[in-house]
Write a protein that holds these residues in place. Structure first.
Motif, mmCIF file in Angstrom:
data_model
loop_
_atom_site.group_PDB
_atom_site.id
_atom_site.type_symbol
_atom_site.label_atom_id
_atom_site.label_comp_id
_atom_site.label_asym_id
_atom_site.label_seq_id
_atom_site.Cartn_x
_atom_site.Cartn_y
_atom_site.Cartn_z
ATOM 1 N N LEU A 139 71.925 -9.669 -1.339
ATOM 2 C CA LEU A 139 73.097 -10.425 -0.630
ATOM 3 C C LEU A 139 73.935 -11.320 -1.439
ATOM 4 N N PHE A 140 73.055 -12.157 -2.303
ATOM 5 C CA PHE A 140 73.710 -12.991 -3.151
ATOM 6 C C PHE A 140 74.571 -12.257 -4.102
ATOM 7 N N ALA A 160 77.725 -10.988 -2.777
ATOM 8 C CA ALA A 160 78.750 -11.893 -2.511
ATOM 9 C C ALA A 160 79.192 -12.655 -3.580
ATOM 10 N N SER A 161 78.363 -12.783 -4.623
ATOM 11 C CA SER A 161 79.042 -13.547 -5.825
ATOM 12 C C SER A 161 79.463 -12.458 -6.938
ATOM 13 N N LEU A 208 85.514 -14.006 -0.989
ATOM 14 C CA LEU A 208 84.626 -13.059 -0.566
ATOM 15 C C LEU A 208 85.304 -11.904 0.223
ATOM 16 N N TRP A 246 84.694 -10.545 2.863
ATOM 17 C CA TRP A 246 84.203 -11.166 4.379
ATOM 18 C C TRP A 246 83.570 -9.878 4.874
ATOM 19 N N PHE A 299 79.642 -9.935 5.555
ATOM 20 C CA PHE A 299 78.955 -9.716 7.023
ATOM 21 C C PHE A 299 78.379 -8.458 7.187
ATOM 22 N N LEU A 310 70.632 -18.371 3.413
ATOM 23 C CA LEU A 310 71.802 -18.051 2.648
ATOM 24 C C LEU A 310 72.780 -17.174 3.740
ATOM 25 N N TYR A 325 76.643 -18.320 4.669
ATOM 26 C CA TYR A 325 78.031 -17.445 4.481
ATOM 27 C C TYR A 325 78.631 -17.458 5.851
#
Lengths: 272, 284
Positions: free
Chosen positions: A223-224, A227-228, A234, A236, A240, B115, B119
């Motif tokens: 996920l990180f 997202a990064s 982002l 979104w 999500f 985390l 978000y």
């Protein structure tokens, strides 16, 4: 009248506290990128469910992450629960001073934060760095303390009569452990186990330092990275969707276990 | 009987003792050495250098700020979390159908990873996000120095409140009913009952929750990584955030020194706290 007031207040509080955050995730994971960027709570004007979830499954490394998360969570939880129960039996029954000293060290491991940098050094020295085995061993070592602490209190609260009677009847130690100790400890191990599953499944900090490369990435890491991967703004809808897919397995576990978790926790299985 | 001797018990505890010793205790002891050693990606050799790492971190204006941010963050987190959880626990103490539904609902955030929680709230609190449009304002909650730290601490508290609520409910339910009844007979109102009976009797749960939330928040990283990354400026740059940055730049010794600072903070806050709360618990 007071009850009506109380439950109205609770309901009003639960809207921003629980409902809105969940709704934001769900509804925006159905929108195309541009629409999700508005971060609104309205229904999608254009639906993009298949696209979003397709991208997360494909580019977001979700399936690899899911497998990796399972691959580390299952052994950690099994090892902590079984080894913790065995150790708690010894700590609860033995009067050896050495074991009592060891029990004190276990207690320290609950309070003190794990030292992550030397852990990386140590795993490198043992040629266990970067992979899931080193991660599993580290997490097991750092999470055993709390289960041992809770279960030892439980063992001590029970007189050893039952175990002694079984031993006199000719049951071996492992038999006594499986047939008497484990059932006895079941409430505390169950609650401890579920908390542990939540904790390990969601772990990001250890994973960030100990797991190298996307082939080993667990869900929070993927996920990180996902997202990064897009700098500044982002995506979104995709973030999500990933959040939802990452949380769903735990929600499933919780739905199955919630009655016993809630009952166990509120009746003080974790007292101490 | 034989089951009492040391030799008979040791094998049962041994695997756990070995794992905790190797993977918790050994790194913990090594950290004391690395914190005071020169160790970088440019020079793999690890040599003792006394307080050099600490001095460098102070010279770069990193340490004092990180300690302040971390301590403030932990206090905010602990205060928000325990206020919300204790209030919810008092409201949901009785086990009934409707209360179970609410307990279950308020537990949900606990299932979400810190985390992911970061978000989610980053989305809710965006300048054009749902919170601002509800309030009719435009405020960069995570971008303004005055609110960033409080908001990040709030997100952490939000994530854990469900679990802490359940521990408080357990504490409330362990208070003997007779005690409350005799207080009522003696003419104590609800507030007096709470202050004189419930609150003192909650000491074990309170000890546990305050200690757990403080200690946990001193090691804060995940929520910050997902929301501010340490910003704006260095207003949410907690110790572990700086540690990760130093590690990423190859300054392993300095990173260890920062990790060791977290340990010292935990010892300095948690030990007296547990001792003080335990003492209060005994004297009532």
């Amino acid at each position: 009248m007071r009850a009506v007031l109380k439950y109205t207040a609770l309901t009003l509080f639960s809207i921003p506290w629980v409902l809105v955050p969940i709704w934001l995730v769900v509804v925006n994971s159905f929108k195309p990128s541009g629409e999700a960027a508005e971060l609104g709570l309205g229904l999608p004007r254009t639906w993009a469910i298949a696209e979003n979830y397709g991208i997360v499954l494909d580019r977001g490394g979700y399936l690899t992450g899911l497998l990796n998360s399972l691959k580390v969570t299952v052994p950690i939880v099994v090892a902590v629960v079984l080894l913790g129960a065995a150790a708690a039996w010894a700590f609860g029954r033995s009067r050896s001073r050495w074991l009592q000293a060891a029990y004190f060290v276990m207690g320290l491991s609950i309070l003190l934060p794990p030292s992550i940098i030397p852990t990386v050094y140590l795993l490198r020295a043992l040629s266990l760095d970067g992979g899931s085995l080193g991660y599993v061993l580290t997490m097991t070592g750092c999470r055993l303390g709390i289960v041992i602490f809770l279960a030892t209190g439980f063992v001590r609260a029970f007189p050893p009569d039952l175990e002694n009677a079984a031993a006199i009847d000719g049951a071996s130690r492992p038999q006594v452990f499986v047939r008497i100790l484990l059932p006895l400890l079941r409430p505390v191990l169950f609650v401890g186990g579920v908390i542990l599953i939540i904790n390990v499944w969601n772990d990001f900090f250890f994973a960030l330092f100990l797991l190298q490369g996307s082939a080993n990435a667990t869900l929070p890491l993927s996920l990180f990275q996902f997202a990064s991967g897009t700098l500044q703004s982002l995506n979104w809808n995709l973030v999500f969707a990933h959040v939802l897919l990452t949380t769903l397995p735990l929600v499933a576990v919780y739905i199955v276990a919630q009655k016993r978790v809630l009952a166990g926790l509120t009746e003080g299985a974790l007292k101490g | 009987m034989v089951m009492r001797t040391r030799a008979a018990w040791l094998p049962w505890a041994l695997p756990a003792i070995v794992l905790v010793t190797v993977f918790f205790l050994a790194p913990f002891l090594l950290n004391v050495r690395f914190a005071f050693s020169s160790w970088t990606s440019f020079r793999a050799e690890i040599t003792w250098n006394g307080l050099e790492n600490v001095r460098t971190l102070i010279d770069q204006d990193l340490l004092a700020n990180a300690v302040t941010v971390t301590v403030l963050y932990a206090i905010l987190c602990m205060a928000i979390q325990n206020t919300v959880s204790l209030s919810l626990a008092l409201a949901l103490q009785r086990t009934s159908g409707i209360n179970t539904v609410f307990r279950s609902a308020f537990f949900l955030p606990t299932l979400i990873s810190p985390l992911a929680a970061g978000y989610i709230w980053r989305g809710l609190l965006a300048p054009d996000g749902a919170v601002n449009s509800f309030l009719g304002i435009e405020w960069a909650w995570l971008g303004e120095p005055s609110t960033a730290l409080v908001v990040v601490a709030f997100i952490d508290a939000w994530k854990w409140s469900g679990l802490i609520t359940l521990v408080y409910i357990a504490g409330l339910n362990s208070i003997p009913k007779s005690l409350l009844e005799s207080a009522t007979v003696d003419g104590a109102g609800p507030w007096t009952r709470f202050r004189r009976v419930v609150f003192p009797m909650l000491a074990p749960a309170l000890t546990f929750n305050v200690a757990v939330t403080l200690v946990g928040a001193l090691s804060a990283y995940d929520v910050i990584a997902a929301t501010t990354g340490g910003g704006p400026g260095d207003h949410t740059r907690a110790l572990n955030v700086v540690m990760r940055q130093q590690w990423g730049q190859g300054f392993f010794g300095s990173a260890s020194a920062l990790g060791f600072t977290v340990t010292l903070l935990v010892i300095a806050t948690a030990v007296p706290l547990v001792w003080w709360l335990r003492r209060r618990e005994v004297t009532g």
